[in-house]
Structure formats: structure tokens, C-alpha cells
Design an enzyme around this catalytic site. Structure first.
Site, PDB file in Angstrom:
ATOM      1  N   LYS A  47       0.642  -0.794  -0.140  1.00 50.77           N
ATOM      2  CA  LYS A  47      -0.032   0.275   0.199  1.00 50.77           C
ATOM      3  C   LYS A  47       1.018   1.701  -0.164  1.00 50.77           C
ATOM      4  CE  LYS A  47      -1.595   1.662   4.368  1.00 50.77           C
ATOM      5  NZ  LYS A  47      -1.642   3.117   4.480  1.00 50.77           N
ATOM      6  N   ASN A  48       2.522   1.064   0.780  1.00 52.09           N
ATOM      7  CA  ASN A  48       2.629   2.544   1.140  1.00 52.09           C
ATOM      8  C   ASN A  48       4.183   2.327  -0.535  1.00 52.09           C
ATOM      9  OD1 ASN A  48       0.937   3.105   3.504  1.00 52.09           O
ATOM     10  ND2 ASN A  48       2.586   2.456   4.818  1.00 52.09           N
ATOM     11  N   CYS A  65      -3.170  12.753  13.354  1.00 52.74           N
ATOM     12  CA  CYS A  65      -4.887  11.963  12.958  1.00 52.74           C
ATOM     13  C   CYS A  65      -4.166  10.833  14.197  1.00 52.74           C
ATOM     14  CB  CYS A  65      -3.274  10.659  11.352  1.00 52.74           C
ATOM     15  SG  CYS A  65      -2.537  10.085  11.726  1.00 52.74           S
ATOM     16  N   ARG A  73       1.627  14.453  13.284  1.00 52.87           N
ATOM     17  CA  ARG A  73       2.572  14.257  11.797  1.00 52.87           C
ATOM     18  C   ARG A  73       2.594  15.793  11.076  1.00 52.87           C
ATOM     19  NH1 ARG A  73      -0.379   9.387   9.323  1.00 52.87           N
ATOM     20  NH2 ARG A  73       1.858   8.183   8.488  1.00 52.87           N
ATOM     21  N   ASP A  90       4.697  -0.047  12.036  1.00 47.77           N
ATOM     22  CA  ASP A  90       4.072  -0.134  11.631  1.00 47.77           C
ATOM     23  C   ASP A  90       3.049  -1.653  12.170  1.00 47.77           C
ATOM     24  OD1 ASP A  90       2.569   2.394  10.018  1.00 47.77           O
ATOM     25  OD2 ASP A  90       3.036   1.563   8.190  1.00 47.77           O
ATOM     26  N   ARG A 116      -8.779  -0.344   4.563  1.00 50.87           N
ATOM     27  CA  ARG A 116      -7.860   0.482   3.831  1.00 50.87           C
ATOM     28  C   ARG A 116      -6.198   0.342   3.540  1.00 50.87           C
ATOM     29  NH1 ARG A 116      -6.825   5.803   6.614  1.00 50.87           N
ATOM     30  NH2 ARG A 116      -5.441   6.341   5.076  1.00 50.87           N
TER      31      ARG A 116
END
Ligand code: EPZ
Length: 429
Positions: free
Chosen positions: A22-23, A120, A125, A310, A402
Site C-alpha cells: 500500500k505505502n 491523525c 504528524r 507499522d 484501507r
């Protein structure tokens, strides 16, 4: 809103294919704005975040076409012309990484208006390093009413940029802007994550000159234009680590395919220390646990190649049932323990103090209704639920959607009792 219901206790046996990262994918998608030719991304994950970014890119002038290509899921992005250099608040707020369209828009058109992303759930951030990098490349930046107004009417100019600490997003953003700048850019103190290497490989396939990705100094020689290319998105290291931890939690034997063990070496070392059997193979890895109780192990998150933030929540889930006390230190984000109260609802014994959580392993977790708070926190609840007695219902599954493609399918193919409950009522509060 959908829920995921998990009945714990089943061992996992089988193969889990890992999707594209994803990233990586979302940064590679923004790179498509740098050229008027089509960029074909293969091994694309199909996620809420990639769909969401596609929506923003379409507004900016991109044609985004998803299909099943000869090498699996692919997305072709083609922006013959930037029709708007404006990324509004409602789109950037919903997905922070949308902010990274600023650099490509600026590099291609000389101007952009992009909403500041705001904080967030996992922390404030800020994006100060992103903006400093763009200023160093000659952009004039104004902040007004929550928007970044960036101008570089005569184009960007190469510069030496020294980052005070590692930032994945700022490194990527500086690369995306510098590839079309005049002259040479040197990034010192750059992030070394595999996503940076993936982005550099894709940009180079498009005709850019980026050297040194994966190390802490990157050299970029600007080129006048980039072309189309085909690039395969790298395997998702966080999805790989998550399923490795799920297999360790549930017990059994799981082969993770279409991925690379070296992407999660810092996790694998800790899993072995805890007593999990890890077999590194050319085409992925095999995780085995025969039922013996795991040892408590201490971890500290760090930029790559350190232990990924993560994967912190998922590792903590494993430690909730280990033998002894484990300490989990979070050094990247200031508020990344939101999974702790939810894990405690399942019977975990965890005490948080500042950036440190002490996890005392319990004999057994007990299923309960829990609430997903962010992407990685929510999957840690799924991992915990795999070993809990009875049923756990995870609410607010949109967080999971997501970043995890077909999670319940991948787990149930290995024997987990996981099902999605469509459109269930959201609990109050
Ligand atoms: C990326 O976020 C990932 N997101 C995150 O994954 C991941 O946790 C993080 O890197 C660290 O690995 C994406 O790639 C979309 P950073 P990013 O800039 O780039 C501070 C997930 O679950 N900082 O490396 O935003 C920042 O606050 C997500 O998939 C500044 O102070 O992370 C943090 O403390 C969550 N100023 C630290 O640096 C800046 O201008 C590292 O953040 C930029 C960052």
C-alpha cells in the site's frame, strides 16, 4: 458499517499470497503526475486507499484504469495534462498521503494549492520537512487558511537538503519534486525504507536519474521530462509481517508467498527470539509454531531497517499471551498505543507509561466486542482474536479495508474462523 467476527482457537495451515505494498503503491500513483505518458503499475493492491487516491488523481486530470493484466491486478495512470493543481481539504484530510501530490504538481506545472493534511489518530504528524525540502528546491511556499500555496514559475532547482531525522514521506516528496528540477539534488539523512527504493526504481524506469536509494544519501540528477513505464509494486512488508504474526499467534504452518523475507528481517529475528520457527525461502517464508508457549521479547520501533512502527501493535498482540513480561517502546509516533485499551478488553495485561508499554503475558485471551482505531491497531485486534476463547467482533472495519486486501478471505483460506458481517449497526459511543 461492516464488522469482522472471529472465533479464536483454529490453527492456521496453508498459503497466504501477499499483495503489493500500500505505502509504495500510493506514492507510485502520485509519480504518474510527473509525465504525460501512461504509467502502468502491476502487482497493485486493491484497497480503499488506492481507490481514494485514484479519485483525487482523476480530479487533477489523470485517467485511472484498473484491470486484470497478464501479471495480475494492474492500474494504468495517464495524465496527458494537469487540469487542476488543487487538492482540496476534504480529500487530503481523509488520506494524508494525498498531500504528496504537491511535489509532482509543482514540478510539472510550477504551481499547486494543496490542503495541509492535519493530525491523525496516531499523532500530530507535521509536514514541515516536506515544505522545507520544496523550499530548498526553490519553491515559494505560503500557508493560508489551511492550504499550502506553492509557486515555482521558473521551475525547481537542484539543492542539497539535509533531513534532521528520517522521514519516509518527506524523502519521497523531495524525490518526486527533484527528478524534474534543474541540476543535482543531494538528500542527506534520507529514509531507507523499501518504499523509497521502490519509488526510485519506478522513477528511474520513467527516465529519472536517482542513485543511492536504500542508503541515507540520495543523488538525483534532474531531467527535462519523464516518460511512461511499467513497474511492479514491491510486496507489502507490513502485510507480510502481519500474517507472520497471525500464524505465530494461532499456531500451525503458513507459507507467505509473493513476498521477501529480507523486508521484515528485524521482525523475524524477534519472532525467532520468542520461539517461532521461521524458514526464509527464495519465494517468501514459512512460519511454524507447534503450540509451545512463546517467550516474552522486548522491542523498540525504529526507522528501517529497525523494527517497523507499522508492526508494533501486531507484535504487542502476540506478546499478550507470551511467557513473562515484554516491553514495547514506540519511538516514531507519540500516540500509537490506541490498541492497548482494546487488547485489554480481550483480557491482556498492559500498562502504558509515555512511549513504553509493559505487557505481562496472560494464559489466555477472551473474545469481546472491540473497536478498530487505525489501520495497524485494528489488525492487531484480529491477531489477538485468533487466539482468544470465543468470538471477537471488530467494529469500524473501514480502517482495515484501507490497507489489508481481502483479509478475511486470506485468513479463512488457512482455516481461521473469520467472517465479515455486512452493514452491521455501529455501537454507540
Ligand atoms: C509513513 O508515514 C507511512 N505512511 C506510515 O504508515 C509509517 O508508519 C511511517 O512512514 C513510518 O514508517 C505512508 O507511507 C503513507 P514519517 P510518514 O514522515 O511518511 C515526523 C500506515 O499505517 N515528521 O517517516 O508520514 C512524524 O510526525 C502508516 O500505513 C515530522 O516531524 O512518516 C513522525 O514522528 C501509518 N515532520 C516521524 O517524523 C515532517 O515533515 C516519521 O514520520 C514529517 C514527519
Amino acid at each position: 458499517m461492516d464488522q469482522i467476527a472471529i472465533t479464536g482457537g483454529a490453527h492456521l495451515v496453508g498459503d497466504i499470497p501477499i499483495s503489493g505494498a500500500k505505502n509504495s503503491a500510493i506514492k507510485l500513483m502520485t509519480a504518474s503526475l510527473l509525465t504525460d505518458e501512461p504509467l502502468r503499475l502491476t502487482n497493485m493492491p486493491r484497497l480503499a486507499d488506492t481507490r481514494f487516491l485514484g479519485k483525487l488523481l482523476r480530479r487533477l486530470g489523470a485517467e485511472v484504469t484498473e484491470s486484470e493484466g497478464p501479471d495480475g491486478p494492474q492500474t494504468v495512470l495517464h495524465t496527458p495534462e494537469i487540469v487542476s493543481a488543487f487538492a482540496p481539504y476534504d480529500l487530503v484530510r481523509q488520506m494524508r498521503a494525498s498531500f504528496n501530490v504537491l511535489g509532482p504538481l509543482l514540478a510539472r506545472t510550477g504551481h499547486a494549492k494543496v490542503s495541509l493534511p492535519g493530525g491523525c489518530a496516531i499523532g500530530a504528524r507535521p509536514v514541515d520537512l516536506h515544505l522545507k525540502a520544496l523550499e530548498a528546491l526553490g519553491a515559494h511556499i505560503d500557508l493560508n487558511e489551511g492550504y499550502v500555496y506553492a509557486q515555482a514559475p521558473r521551475g525547481l532547482k537542484g539543492a542539497t537538503i539535509e533531513f534532521p531525522f528520517s522521514s519516509v514521506g518527506a524523502t519521497e516528496h523531495a524525490m518526486l519534486a527533484a527528478v524534474l528540477a534543474r541540476g543535482e539534488t543531494v538528500l542527506i539523512g534520507a529514509a531507507r525504507e523499501p518504499e523509497i527504493v521502490d519509488l526510485a526504481d519506478c522513477l528511474n524506469a520513467m527516465g529519472a536519474k536517482v542513485e543511492g536509494a536504500g542508503g541515507s544519501t540520495l543523488r538525483i540528477v534532474g531531467v527535462a521530462r519523464l516518460t511512461g513505464a511499467t513497474h511492479a509494486v514491491a510486496p507489502d512488508r507490513i502485510e507480510t509481517g502481519t500474517y507472520a504474526l497471525a500464524a505465530a499467534m494461532a499456531g500451525g504452518e503458513v507459507r507467505l508467498t509473493n513476498t521477501r523475507a529480507d523486508l521484515i528481517e528485524s521482525l523475524l529475528v524477534k519472532m525467532e527470539e520468542a520461539g517461532v520457527d521461521v524458514e526464509r525461502r527464495n519465494d517468501g517464508l514459512i512460519i511454524r509454531r507447534n503450540g509451545a508457549r512463546l517467550n516474552a521479547v522486548t522491542i523498540e520501533t525504529d526507522p528501517y531497517p529497525g523494527f517497523a512502527t507499522d508492526l508494533q501493535a501486531q507484535f504487542m498482540a502476540l506478546m499478550t499471551v507470551a511467557d513473562g513480561e515484554s516491553v514495547v517502546r514506540e519511538t516514531i509516533f507519540e500516540n500509537r498505543f490506541m490498541h492497548v485499551p482494546e487488547l485489554s478488553r480481550l483480557g491482556a495485561d498492559i500498562v502504558v507509561s509515555g512511549g513504553e508499554a509493559r505487557v505481562r503475558g496472560v494464559d489466555c485471551l477472551q473474545g469481546a466486542p472491540v473497536m478498530a482505531t487505525d489501520l495497524r491497531a485494528s489488525v492487531s485486534l484480529v491477531i489477538a482474536a485468533l487466539a482468544a476463547k470465543g468470538e471477537t467482533v471488530v467494529n469500524r472495519v473501514y480502517h482495515l479495508d484501507r490497507g489489508f486486501e481481502r483479509l478475511e478471505e486470506k485468513l479463512s483460506a488457512c482455516g481461521a474462523q473469520v467472517r465479515r458481517v455486512k452493514g452491521a449497526a455501529e455501537p454507540e459511543g
